[in-house]
Scaffold this active site. Structure first.
Site, PDB file in Angstrom:
ATOM      1  N   ASP A  11     -20.308  22.171   2.549  1.00 46.68           N
ATOM      2  CA  ASP A  11     -21.530  22.470   3.286  1.00 46.68           C
ATOM      3  C   ASP A  11     -21.139  23.169   4.590  1.00 46.68           C
ATOM      4  OD1 ASP A  11     -23.967  22.510   4.509  1.00 46.68           O
ATOM      5  OD2 ASP A  11     -24.358  20.359   4.319  1.00 46.68           O
ATOM      6  N   ASP A 105     -25.648  27.867   1.810  1.00 42.46           N
ATOM      7  CA  ASP A 105     -24.566  27.267   2.588  1.00 42.46           C
ATOM      8  C   ASP A 105     -23.979  26.022   1.943  1.00 42.46           C
ATOM      9  OD1 ASP A 105     -26.772  25.638   3.022  1.00 42.46           O
ATOM     10  OD2 ASP A 105     -26.101  25.082   5.026  1.00 42.46           O
ATOM     11  N   GLU A 106     -24.255  25.824   0.663  1.00 39.15           N
ATOM     12  CA  GLU A 106     -23.818  24.587   0.028  1.00 39.15           C
ATOM     13  C   GLU A 106     -23.415  24.837  -1.419  1.00 39.15           C
ATOM     14  OE1 GLU A 106     -25.907  20.516  -0.437  1.00 39.15           O
ATOM     15  OE2 GLU A 106     -27.005  21.630   1.093  1.00 39.15           O
TER      16      GLU A 106
HETATM   17 MG   LIG Z   1     -25.150  23.380   6.029  1.00 38.74          MG
END
Ligand SMILES: [Mg+2]
Length: 472
Positions: A11, A105-106
């Site tokens: 993350d 973002d993950e």
């Molecule tokens: Mg994040």
């Protein structure tokens, strides 16, 4: 259930804000808020410096401004986020054939599918992750990520959150229950503020409390699909696999009409109905989607698609309906519509949190406004009144920079890039002929459009509903 810690969850830390700080040296170390800057805007991401003032995702921007008036408020540059995300995903794909992006973002990575065996012992595994994180920082111009590794997606996800930012937590096989039981229920993915509050009202605060609650009680509280999966997850039972192809699949519903539809009210009604059907299917499959697409075929067989991508996946009907109807409005349908479709792609089997629940309660169309209403069309790109704070621009004389602010017929630009030091600020008339937007990154998110020419001599489809669904 796996017996080795082979699932990695990565993350990126304060992703949108971190990209802004990378590309805007004067903002490094300063509070940065990315999101809607209009009166009904909401915060998408706050930098850690802004979080120190209590600013959080989904907070109304006006509240964030009150908490930290000197923060930089930017509308966001979705293309820059997308490019950076794809750099990160390719670094991950060098490490494993099985990478499942969950959002920009993950991602989950199945280390069992690594081309070179990943060390299973604690020290070797940590060294592997440290190197991965440093490769990501090198490839992205310094972005930091938090990583968790465990025997399941659930454990990896929780572990990645434990030491944010720049975290690294490996949960050894057998240590899962000890990790889970004392955690607040909100640590379980899918338990965001809204579900957390429902659980709190019945006295459930920790995962151990959740374990004591029966499945029936949970289902009564939060609904069938959500309740039964929570009951499983509370006991650490999670055999979900890393699904590399899920992102590219889609769930869609489309309809071809006997007679072309012209009435905008009817068209909106059809799009809304399709969007709800798509949501029903998402929910039946326990999936969430990030990209909403509307497909319109006109009387002359030209096909237009409009799509927008949210920062996080959702299965919320009101949000998807709002996005789909907003996308439809971007197409000129006055000549009559032959086919209308709504699709959702960017599928994941997990929602990050209740971000969209909260937004729907507070402001039903806030995200839609951010994601669709603010989308930059060629017309608005020519219109200098549309300079959005944070947008990339270029001046014939002073070079590349970004919009620091605008108003009263003036636009202020800070001339700096990722590769310069903090730059100087200059103010221009909004219609200064030397000033232009730079790249496709000037507008807020994700809205994209394609207009295909009419295929020649292709017979019309027979009327009726043709639900199509990407296989899993
Ligand atoms: Mg994040």
């Amino acid at each position: 259930v796996r017996d080795t810690a082979s699932i990695l969850h990565l993350d990126l830390d304060a992703f949108f804000a971190a990209v802004e700080q990378r590309d805007k040296p004067s903002l490094r170390g300063r509070p940065v808020v990315v999101g809607g800057v209009g009166p009904r805007g909401v915060v998408a991401t706050a930098s850690y410096e802004a979080r120190a003032f209590g600013i959080r995702s989904a907070m109304p921007t006006h509240e964030a401004r009150a908490r930290c008036p000197h923060a930089a408020f930017l509308t966001g540059r979705f293309e820059a986020y997308r490019e950076t995300s794809s750099v990160v995903m390719s670094v991950l794909r060098e490490r494993s054939a099985r990478v499942e992006p969950v959002s920009l973002d993950e991602a989950y990575v199945d280390l069992a599918a690594a081309p070179e065996a990943v060390p299973a012992d604690g020290a070797g595994l940590r060294a592997f992750v440290v190197e991965l994180k440093s490769d990501i920082a090198d490839a992205t111009g310094g972005l930091r990520a938090s990583v968790g590794v465990g025997t399941s997606k659930l454990v990896a996800k929780i572990a990645s959150d434990l030491e944010k930012p720049d975290g690294l937590v490996v949960v050894r096989p057998g240590a899962e229950d000890a990790l889970l039981r004392p955690m607040p229920v909100t640590a379980i993915p899918g338990v965001g503020p809204a579900t957390g509050e429902k659980l709190r009202r019945v006295g459930v605060r920790t995962v151990a409390d959740l374990q004591r609650l029966g499945t029936d009680e949970l289902v009564a509280l939060v609904g069938k699909a959500h309740g039964s999966s929570l009951a499983e997850l509370a006991h650490g039972r999670d055999d979900r696999t890393v699904e590399p192809d899920r992102e590219t699949k889609s769930i869609s519903v489309e309809d071809t009409f006997d007679a072309d539809l012209v009435d905008p009210v009817v068209l909106t009604g059809v799009v809304a109905r399709h969007a709800r059907l798509v949501c029903d299917r998402l929910r039946a499959a326990r999936l969430f989607g990030r990209t909403v697409t509307v497909k319109v075929r006109l009387h002359d067989f030209t096909t237009h698609t409009r799509s927008t991508t949210l920062p996080a996946p959702t299965d919320r009907p009101r949000l998807i309906v709002t996005l789909a109807t907003a996308l439809l409005e971007e197409v000129d349908t006055t000549t009559g519509v032959r086919l209308l479709g709504v699709g959702v792609s960017g599928l994941t089997d997990w929602v990050q949190d209740d971000l969209f629940n909260e937004l729907e309660d507070a402001e039903p169309s806030a995200w839609a406004q951010w994601a669709v209403g603010g989308s930059e069309t060629p017309a608005s790109r020519r219109n200098p009144v549309g300079w959005a704070p944070g947008a990339d621009v270029e001046h014939r004389v002073f070079g590349p920079g970004w919009v620091w602010g605008s108003g009263l017929g003036r636009v202020t630009v800070r001339f700096e890039t990722a590769d310069t030091g903090p730059g100087t600020v200059r103010t221009f008339a909004v219609n200064d002929p030397g000033l232009s937007s730079r790249g496709s990154a000037a507008g807020p998110p994700a809205a994209s459009a394609t207009d295909d020419p009419a295929p020649s001599a292709r017979p019309p489809r027979p009327p009726g509903t043709h639900p199509s669904r990407g296989g899993r």
